[in-house]
Scaffold this active site. Structure first.
Site, PDB file in Angstrom:
ATOM      1  N   THR A   1      27.393  40.070  33.296  1.00  0.00           N
ATOM      2  CA  THR A   1      27.823  41.468  33.298  1.00  0.00           C
ATOM      3  C   THR A   1      28.969  41.667  34.275  1.00  0.00           C
ATOM      4  OG1 THR A   1      25.586  42.112  32.753  1.00  0.00           O
ATOM      5  CG2 THR A   1      27.018  43.844  33.621  1.00  0.00           C
TER       6      THR A   1
ATOM      7  N   HIS B   1      40.254  40.049  47.523  1.00  0.00           N
ATOM      8  CA  HIS B   1      40.064  40.299  48.965  1.00  0.00           C
ATOM      9  C   HIS B   1      41.222  39.805  49.820  1.00  0.00           C
ATOM     10  CE1 HIS B   1      38.572  36.344  50.691  1.00  0.00           C
ATOM     11  NE2 HIS B   1      38.383  36.091  49.414  1.00  0.00           N
TER      12      HIS B   1
ATOM     13  N   SER C   1      42.804  36.567  43.832  1.00  0.00           N
ATOM     14  CA  SER C   1      41.559  37.017  44.448  1.00  0.00           C
ATOM     15  C   SER C   1      41.796  38.338  45.160  1.00  0.00           C
ATOM     16  CB  SER C   1      41.082  35.964  45.450  1.00  0.00           C
ATOM     17  OG  SER C   1      39.946  36.430  46.126  1.00  0.00           O
TER      18      SER C   1
ATOM     19  N   CYS D   1      37.711  28.135  55.702  1.00  0.00           N
ATOM     20  CA  CYS D   1      36.750  27.259  55.037  1.00  0.00           C
ATOM     21  C   CYS D   1      36.505  25.989  55.827  1.00  0.00           C
ATOM     22  CB  CYS D   1      37.259  26.876  53.655  1.00  0.00           C
ATOM     23  SG  CYS D   1      38.053  28.236  52.829  1.00  0.00           S
TER      24      CYS D   1
ATOM     25  N   GLN E   1      47.261  33.550  47.727  1.00  0.00           N
ATOM     26  CA  GLN E   1      47.959  34.100  48.897  1.00  0.00           C
ATOM     27  C   GLN E   1      49.212  34.886  48.504  1.00  0.00           C
ATOM     28  OE1 GLN E   1      47.155  34.126  52.177  1.00  0.00           O
ATOM     29  NE2 GLN E   1      45.248  33.008  51.850  1.00  0.00           N
TER      30      GLN E   1
ATOM     31  N   GLY F   1      38.976  33.695  43.699  1.00  0.00           N
ATOM     32  CA  GLY F   1      39.995  32.662  43.582  1.00  0.00           C
ATOM     33  C   GLY F   1      39.408  31.286  43.303  1.00  0.00           C
TER      34      GLY F   1
HETATM   35  C1  PLP Z   1      41.119  32.459  49.726  1.00  0.00           C
HETATM   36  C2  PLP Z   1      41.741  31.438  48.868  1.00  0.00           C
HETATM   37  C3  PLP Z   1      41.049  30.899  47.765  1.00  0.00           C
HETATM   38  C4  PLP Z   1      39.621  31.257  47.457  1.00  0.00           C
HETATM   39  O1  PLP Z   1      39.486  32.560  47.008  1.00  0.00           O
HETATM   40  P1  PLP Z   1      38.014  33.236  46.994  1.00  0.00           P
HETATM   41  O2  PLP Z   1      38.206  34.517  46.285  1.00  0.00           O
HETATM   42  O3  PLP Z   1      37.635  33.402  48.425  1.00  0.00           O
HETATM   43  O4  PLP Z   1      37.124  32.292  46.262  1.00  0.00           O
HETATM   44  C5  PLP Z   1      41.703  29.997  46.963  1.00  0.00           C
HETATM   45  N1  PLP Z   1      42.971  29.631  47.217  1.00  0.00           N
HETATM   46  C6  PLP Z   1      43.666  30.113  48.261  1.00  0.00           C
HETATM   47  C7  PLP Z   1      45.077  29.699  48.466  1.00  0.00           C
HETATM   48  C8  PLP Z   1      43.075  31.034  49.131  1.00  0.00           C
HETATM   49  O5  PLP Z   1      43.767  31.503  50.158  1.00  0.00           O
END
Ligand code: PLP
Length: 395
Positions: free
Chosen positions: A236, A200, A198, A323, A178, A69
């Site tokens: 890659t 995860h 993202s 974070c 989110q 993300g």
């Molecule tokens: C987790 C998150 C990100 C960052 O995503 P990553 O894949 O961890 O770099 C960015 N924006 C929001 C709203 C998030 O919750």
């Protein structure tokens, strides 16, 4: 262990793990190689891209794989800035409670001559399309507003903001990290020009994400090197992670409504339970929020102590964003919705998953009540509040 920190990251789903496995094992070719092993990997990428595109209502070539993300947010914003610059437009509109991947990128642009307007967020954690319309100027090159907030879970009126931007001819990016896999998204119907996601955050692997960019937008490459991703992202491709992301996203979208209904019921049970605590306040709108998000502030409480004691009781929670934990500054999101420093410090975020049970919710309600009562019992500030020496802020 009760894991209620799904906004920070989620457990990988079995489907995602299984989808990755062949690409960690037998199908290991480099997708850029011309031989059979490479072409097998390349076919997998083509397949994953098409499946992801279908879920957002866009074309496969409008999807670029990124490391997550944060990278997608950076690339979207820097691309819009460069496009703007070429047209002599150096004004960007965003909100005060974006993720740091957005805010820090905007800070960097502000230092290089861009003007950034951060819209005020209402106390309920929402902005309006009217605010965006009023802020747009002839030199505005980008509006970037997050789809759903990672700390307080509020869901912005994205389609309305998209319509305003389209009408005024301004690029619209949304950080949907989110929201993806949790809410219905269609980039065409919602007039979204760029969107970050993202894996995860929806039970896929970490370190992989995607940026949707409308085909008329030529993405600015952040990483120089080979011609992967049509020259928009060198390096890659992480084939196993990309396959895991596609599988996780499909599973999340297939069960989206049923999952949301279950989680909303549990979320509202948790909110009702925590509302029984005195001098406590829910952060963000009670209805326009993510199915799995609960965020509270408790007066006379220090968030970090609350987290540690909950951890002792087997509950993984958060004070806000993963974070910012470890820093003493209160959350910029809570300050943006008007919480004063003392109150913002007493925050608790509990984020549910599809696997959260009613028993876990009931245990958590009881545990938070216990811990809040204990911490207030040993707090000099709480004593002053109760004796009337200090005035309560949360009534
Ligand atoms: C987790 C998150 C990100 C960052 O995503 P990553 O894949 O961890 O770099 C960015 N924006 C929001 C709203 C998030 O919750």
């Amino acid at each position: 262990m009760i894991y209620l920190d799904n906004a920070a990251t989620t457990k990988m789903s079995k489907v995602a793990i299984e989808a990755m496995y062949p690409y960690l094992d037998e199908i290991y070719g480099n997708p850029s190689s011309l031989h059979t092993a490479g072409q097998q990997a390349n076919e997998a990428l083509t397949d994953a891209r098409a499946r992801i595109a279908r879920l957002f209502g866009c074309e496969p070539r409008e999807i670029t794989f990124t490391s997550g993300g944060s990278e997608a947010d950076n690339q979207a914003i820097l691309t819009a800035a460069r496009i703007g610059e070429r047209a002599g437009k150096r004004h960007i509109i965003s909100t005060a409670f974006e993720h740091h991947a957005v805010l820090h990128t905007l800070d960097k642009l502000a230092k290089s001559g861009f003007e950034v307007t951060l819209l005020d967020v209402h106390e309920n954690g929402l902005i309006t399309a009217e605010q965006v319309a009023e802020a747009i100027r002839p030199d505005t090159c980008l509006v970037t507003v997050m789809y759903a907030n990672n700390e307080i879970g509020t869901i912005q009126p994205i389609a309305e903001i998209g319509a305003v931007c389209r009408e005024k001819g301004v690029l619209f990016h949304t950080d949907a990290v989110q929201a993806a896999g949790h809410l219905h998204i269609n980039v065409k119907e919602q007039n979204i020009d760029m969107l970050s996601l993202s894996a995860h955050k929806f039970h896929g692997p970490k370190g992989i994400g995607a940026l949707y960019a409308r085909k008329s937008i030529r993405l600015e490459s952040l990483i120089e090197g080979g011609a992967q991703e049509r020259g928009k992202r060198a390096g890659t491709e992480n084939t196993p992670a990309i396959m895991g992301m596609a599988a996780a996203l499909e599973a999340a979208c297939a069960n989206l409504d049923a999952n949301a209904a279950r989680m909303i019921a549990l979320r509202d049970r948790l909110i009702a339970g925590l509302r029984e605590i005195s001098h406590a306040i829910l952060n963000g709108d009670a209805v326009k929020r993510l199915p799995g998000n609960v965020s509270f502030c408790f007066e006379g409480i220090e968030g970090e102590s609350l987290l540690l004691l909950l951890d002792d009781k087997g509950i993984c929670a958060s004070s806000g964003s993963a974070c910012t934990s470890g820093s003493l500054d209160p959350s910029h999101v809570l300050l943006a919705i008007g919480r004063v420093h003392d109150i913002a410090h007493g925050s608790l975020r509990l984020t549910l998953s599809e696997e959260t049970t009613e028993d876990e919710i009931d245990y958590t309600i009881a545990a938070v009540k216990d811990v809040v009562e204990y911490l207030r019992g040993i707090s000099p500030i709480w004593r002053d509040l109760c004796s009337g020496k200090k005035e309560f802020i949360i009534k």
